[in-house]
Design an enzyme around this catalytic site. Structure first.
Site, PDB file in Angstrom:
ATOM      1  N   ASN A 166     -11.681  28.237 -10.461  1.00 25.74           N
ATOM      2  CA  ASN A 166     -11.745  26.742 -11.284  1.00 25.74           C
ATOM      3  C   ASN A 166     -12.972  26.340 -10.873  1.00 25.74           C
ATOM      4  O   ASN A 166     -13.412  26.201  -9.618  1.00 25.74           O
ATOM      5  CB  ASN A 166     -10.674  25.845 -10.484  1.00 25.74           C
ATOM      6  CG  ASN A 166      -9.260  26.473 -11.064  1.00 25.74           C
ATOM      7  OD1 ASN A 166      -9.038  27.043 -12.068  1.00 25.74           O
ATOM      8  ND2 ASN A 166      -8.326  26.523  -9.859  1.00 25.74           N
ATOM      9  N   THR A 202     -23.241  20.419 -32.362  1.00 25.78           N
ATOM     10  CA  THR A 202     -22.805  19.107 -32.623  1.00 25.78           C
ATOM     11  C   THR A 202     -21.314  19.008 -32.965  1.00 25.78           C
ATOM     12  O   THR A 202     -20.916  20.166 -33.499  1.00 25.78           O
ATOM     13  CB  THR A 202     -23.660  18.441 -33.919  1.00 25.78           C
ATOM     14  OG1 THR A 202     -23.272  19.329 -35.101  1.00 25.78           O
ATOM     15  CG2 THR A 202     -25.174  18.892 -33.735  1.00 25.78           C
ATOM     16  N   HIS A 203     -20.628  17.971 -32.487  1.00 21.43           N
ATOM     17  CA  HIS A 203     -19.302  17.803 -32.724  1.00 21.43           C
ATOM     18  C   HIS A 203     -18.742  19.041 -31.853  1.00 21.43           C
ATOM     19  O   HIS A 203     -17.322  19.333 -32.182  1.00 21.43           O
ATOM     20  CB  HIS A 203     -18.738  17.696 -34.107  1.00 21.43           C
ATOM     21  CG  HIS A 203     -19.602  16.896 -35.193  1.00 21.43           C
ATOM     22  ND1 HIS A 203     -19.221  15.516 -35.049  1.00 21.43           N
ATOM     23  CD2 HIS A 203     -20.823  16.855 -35.500  1.00 21.43           C
ATOM     24  CE1 HIS A 203     -20.189  14.915 -35.954  1.00 21.43           C
ATOM     25  NE2 HIS A 203     -21.008  15.720 -36.121  1.00 21.43           N
ATOM     26  N   LYS A 246      -7.654  33.140 -11.527  1.00 16.76           N
ATOM     27  CA  LYS A 246      -8.392  31.826 -11.746  1.00 16.76           C
ATOM     28  C   LYS A 246      -9.706  31.639 -11.107  1.00 16.76           C
ATOM     29  O   LYS A 246      -9.376  31.754  -9.779  1.00 16.76           O
ATOM     30  CB  LYS A 246      -7.469  30.693 -12.078  1.00 16.76           C
ATOM     31  CG  LYS A 246      -6.578  30.768 -13.369  1.00 16.76           C
ATOM     32  CD  LYS A 246      -5.765  29.571 -13.606  1.00 16.76           C
ATOM     33  CE  LYS A 246      -6.849  28.560 -13.873  1.00 16.76           C
ATOM     34  NZ  LYS A 246      -6.072  27.062 -13.645  1.00 16.76           N
ATOM     35  N   SER A 306     -16.743  -8.816   7.493  1.00 19.06           N
ATOM     36  CA  SER A 306     -17.384  -7.702   6.866  1.00 19.06           C
ATOM     37  C   SER A 306     -17.588  -6.679   8.042  1.00 19.06           C
ATOM     38  O   SER A 306     -18.172  -5.590   7.494  1.00 19.06           O
ATOM     39  CB  SER A 306     -18.487  -8.477   5.931  1.00 19.06           C
ATOM     40  OG  SER A 306     -19.381  -8.790   6.910  1.00 19.06           O
ATOM     41  N   GLU A 338     -15.989  19.638 -12.260  1.00 20.48           N
ATOM     42  CA  GLU A 338     -15.086  18.823 -12.623  1.00 20.48           C
ATOM     43  C   GLU A 338     -15.269  17.472 -11.771  1.00 20.48           C
ATOM     44  O   GLU A 338     -14.983  16.470 -12.351  1.00 20.48           O
ATOM     45  CB  GLU A 338     -13.490  19.508 -12.454  1.00 20.48           C
ATOM     46  CG  GLU A 338     -13.355  20.547 -13.289  1.00 20.48           C
ATOM     47  CD  GLU A 338     -12.076  21.208 -12.881  1.00 20.48           C
ATOM     48  OE1 GLU A 338     -11.041  20.976 -13.410  1.00 20.48           O
ATOM     49  OE2 GLU A 338     -12.147  22.080 -11.828  1.00 20.48           O
ATOM     50  N   SER A 343      -6.690  29.752  -7.898  1.00 18.94           N
ATOM     51  CA  SER A 343      -5.372  29.019  -7.858  1.00 18.94           C
ATOM     52  C   SER A 343      -4.364  29.591  -6.938  1.00 18.94           C
ATOM     53  O   SER A 343      -4.282  30.621  -6.758  1.00 18.94           O
ATOM     54  CB  SER A 343      -5.018  29.093  -9.575  1.00 18.94           C
ATOM     55  OG  SER A 343      -3.657  28.816  -9.234  1.00 18.94           O
ATOM     56  N   GLN A 382     -20.732 -11.685   0.017  1.00 17.41           N
ATOM     57  CA  GLN A 382     -20.417 -10.638   1.139  1.00 17.41           C
ATOM     58  C   GLN A 382     -19.761  -9.626   0.252  1.00 17.41           C
ATOM     59  O   GLN A 382     -19.381  -8.413   0.851  1.00 17.41           O
ATOM     60  CB  GLN A 382     -19.527 -11.085   1.824  1.00 17.41           C
ATOM     61  CG  GLN A 382     -18.729 -10.237   3.037  1.00 17.41           C
ATOM     62  CD  GLN A 382     -18.089 -10.873   4.151  1.00 17.41           C
ATOM     63  OE1 GLN A 382     -19.122 -11.622   5.056  1.00 17.41           O
ATOM     64  NE2 GLN A 382     -17.254 -10.908   4.150  1.00 17.41           N
ATOM     65  N   ASN A 393     -28.138 -15.582   6.165  1.00 15.20           N
ATOM     66  CA  ASN A 393     -28.383 -15.674   4.619  1.00 15.20           C
ATOM     67  C   ASN A 393     -29.704 -14.817   4.337  1.00 15.20           C
ATOM     68  O   ASN A 393     -29.540 -13.951   3.342  1.00 15.20           O
ATOM     69  CB  ASN A 393     -28.389 -16.777   3.954  1.00 15.20           C
ATOM     70  CG  ASN A 393     -27.052 -17.949   4.072  1.00 15.20           C
ATOM     71  OD1 ASN A 393     -26.081 -17.205   4.447  1.00 15.20           O
ATOM     72  ND2 ASN A 393     -27.130 -18.982   3.657  1.00 15.20           N
TER      73      ASN A 393
HETATM   74  N1  ARG Z   1     -21.402 -11.233   6.352  1.00 17.33           N
HETATM   75  C1  ARG Z   1     -22.051 -12.179   5.405  1.00 17.33           C
HETATM   76  C2  ARG Z   1     -22.727 -11.507   4.047  1.00 17.33           C
HETATM   77  O1  ARG Z   1     -22.203  -9.956   4.134  1.00 17.33           O
HETATM   78  C3  ARG Z   1     -23.436 -12.367   6.183  1.00 17.33           C
HETATM   79  C4  ARG Z   1     -23.865 -13.995   5.682  1.00 17.33           C
HETATM   80  C5  ARG Z   1     -22.893 -14.906   6.280  1.00 17.33           C
HETATM   81  N2  ARG Z   1     -23.783 -16.294   5.843  1.00 17.33           N
HETATM   82  C6  ARG Z   1     -22.979 -17.168   5.800  1.00 17.33           C
HETATM   83  N3  ARG Z   1     -23.521 -18.406   5.680  1.00 17.33           N
HETATM   84  N4  ARG Z   1     -21.721 -17.360   6.310  1.00 17.33           N
HETATM   85  O2  ARG Z   1     -22.881 -12.067   3.334  1.00 17.33           O
END
Ligand code: ARG
Length: 460
Positions: free
Chosen positions: A280, A150-151, A278, A18, A285, A272, A317, A105
């Site tokens: 825009n 409205t509408h 134009k 990650s 948008e 444009s 994750q 965690n």
């Molecule tokens: N990269 C993990 C996440 O974003 C961190 C926690 C990982 N914990 C584990 N028990 N593998 O959730």
């Protein structure tokens, strides 16, 4: 041809990693590590000298991260491991002591809570700026008549200030949603361990105070597996994005030649390449089109979480990319909305001409008859007849003669023509929250008070 056929380790690393996206949590990871080290010192797990070395090492890591010189290694799965690896390189084996009484965690849940507290505060700030621009515009255009729809059919005229304030109140509600989300995020997960709590009676209140949390999570399993604060943010962001999108859509319509109500500033619109006439309204948008992307973040995270047994699973994750994308785009849109509104110029004559259409006053004629004792349903029928006669003879309502109108109802006299005098229909909308000038003035006051209240929110 599978890319990783004979390299299962690389395949696993690739799907498991990650680091590409969670590196934005680095500043919070360093800050919580410093607080955690102090709590470990208080427990006697670290000596003063060790705490000093960890603190210094974490300072060096923070500097590298800030300067962009921090080098991420191939084996760094996520930001938590990358920081610990680098800390150990700098401070030596004592770096390995930092993970005492902490699991990734509760660590990642804490980083995320810190990040979200900040992003909620930023959202409130950005919303307050947009609201300030809207308030200024509403103030300056408080008595400019325009058609209300409205509408998408002209329905009843309103003042432009009244219409703009409708968005002010949407954003006020959004800001309050973010403020609530921010409070909910101020509960500290750290100290929950992997899921069951720690073998040390660590001073979680000390850590909470140091990191600006107002309470500690009361249940370790909930603390490591909840992503409610991210859901809260995404839910507030989804509603806000919908509001921005409606504003964008309205500005696109209003700046078209067909409406001609307003013109966007040059630097937020484009010409444009082949049609030189134009202009825009690109930014408007994009405000309109970003909403589904931002709102989808909520759906993605709700999908990841639904049915997920307690406590931590690697699924969690997958909370980050959709969240970060929503944060980035929402903040961009809020800035763009402020700039777009700041650069608008309205065309008083076009607005007034569109509002001068008499047919929208039909309800007011019906109310006139009601005032003279006729039941509303019957009055509605009488006015239908008047409108039909005017349309069929190619005239406006006020061009019907006194004899003609009396044929529709004995009750119709001179007051009929007074109701049709321009301005009447706006000033008659006197109910609280209506468009009559006195009510708009009241609303502007209330809006100023709401904005001041929002600005009292504690800083990040
Ligand atoms: N990269 C993990 C996440 O974003 C961190 C926690 C990982 N914990 C584990 N028990 N593998 O959730």
């Amino acid at each position: 041809m599978p890319r990783f056929e004979d390299r299962p380790h690389e395949l696993f690393a690739q799907i498991n990693r990650s680091i590409a996206f969670d590196r934005r949590l680095a500043p919070y990871d360093v800050a919580q590590s410093r607080a955690h080290a102090r709590a470990l010192r208080a427990l006697g797990v670290l000596s003063d000298e060790e705490l000093g070395r960890l603190d210094e090492g974490l300072g060096a890591v923070a500097d590298e991260l800030e300067a962009g010189s921090f080098s991420f290694g191939d084996a760094d799965e996520d930001i938590h491991m990358a920081i610990e690896r680098r800390l150990t390189e700098i401070a030596g084996p004592v770096g390995g002591k930092l993970h005492t009484g902490r699991s990734r965690n509760d660590q990642v849940a804490t980083d995320l809570a810190m990040y979200l507290r900040e992003r909620c505060a930023v959202a409130v700030d950005l919303l307050a700026s947009v609201m300030e621009v809207l308030l200024g515009l509403a103030d300056r255009h408080a008595d400019w008549p325009m058609p209300g729809y409205t509408h998408l059919q002209r329905a009843q005229p309103v003042y432009l200030g009244h219409h703009l304030l409708a968005y002010f109140w949407m954003f006020d509600r959004d800001a309050r949603r973010f403020a609530v989300a921010r409070e909910a995020a101020a509960v500290l997960p750290l100290g929950s361990g992997a899921l069951a709590g720690l073998n040390w009676e660590i001073d979680r209140d000390l850590v909470a105070r140091e990191l600006g949390f107002s309470a500690v999570a009361p249940n370790s399993m909930d603390a490591v597996s909840s992503r409610d604060t991210a859901l809260d943010y995404l839910s507030a962001a989804s509603v806000c994005a919908v509001h921005l999108s409606r504003l964008g859509g309205e500005l696109v319509l209003w700046s078209s030649d067909e409406f001609g109500f307003c013109e966007p500033a040059d630097d937020l619109s484009s010409g444009s390449s082949i049609m030189p006439h134009k202009k825009n309204p690109d930014a408007a948008e994009l405000l309109r089109a970003k909403a589904p992307r931002i709102a989808s973040g909520f759906g993605i995270l709700a999908g990841v979480l639904h049915g997920l047994p307690l406590a931590y699973s690697k699924d969690l994750q997958e909370d980050k990319e959709a969240l970060f994308d929503a944060v980035d785009n929402l903040e961009l849109c809020l800035e763009a909305a402020g700039a777009m509104l700041r650069g608008l110029t309205f065309d008083r004559e076009r607005l007034a001409a569109a509002a001068a259409d008499e047919f929208p006053a039909a309800t007011d004629i019906a109310d006139l008859l009601v005032g003279k004792g006729m039941p509303f349903r019957e009055a509605h029928g009488v006015v239908g007849g008047l409108v039909r006669q005017a349309l069929e003879s190619g005239r406006t309502l006020s061009q019907l003669t006194p004899e003609e109108i009396r044929q529709h109802s004995e009750l119709l006299d001179d007051s009929y023509y007074q109701v049709l005098t321009s301005g009447q229909w706006l000033e008659s909308k006197v109910s609280v929250g209506g468009t009559a000038s006195a009510r708009v003035v009241e609303q502007l006051e209330a809006a100023r008070a709401a904005l001041a209240k929002l600005r009292e929110q504690p800083a990040k």
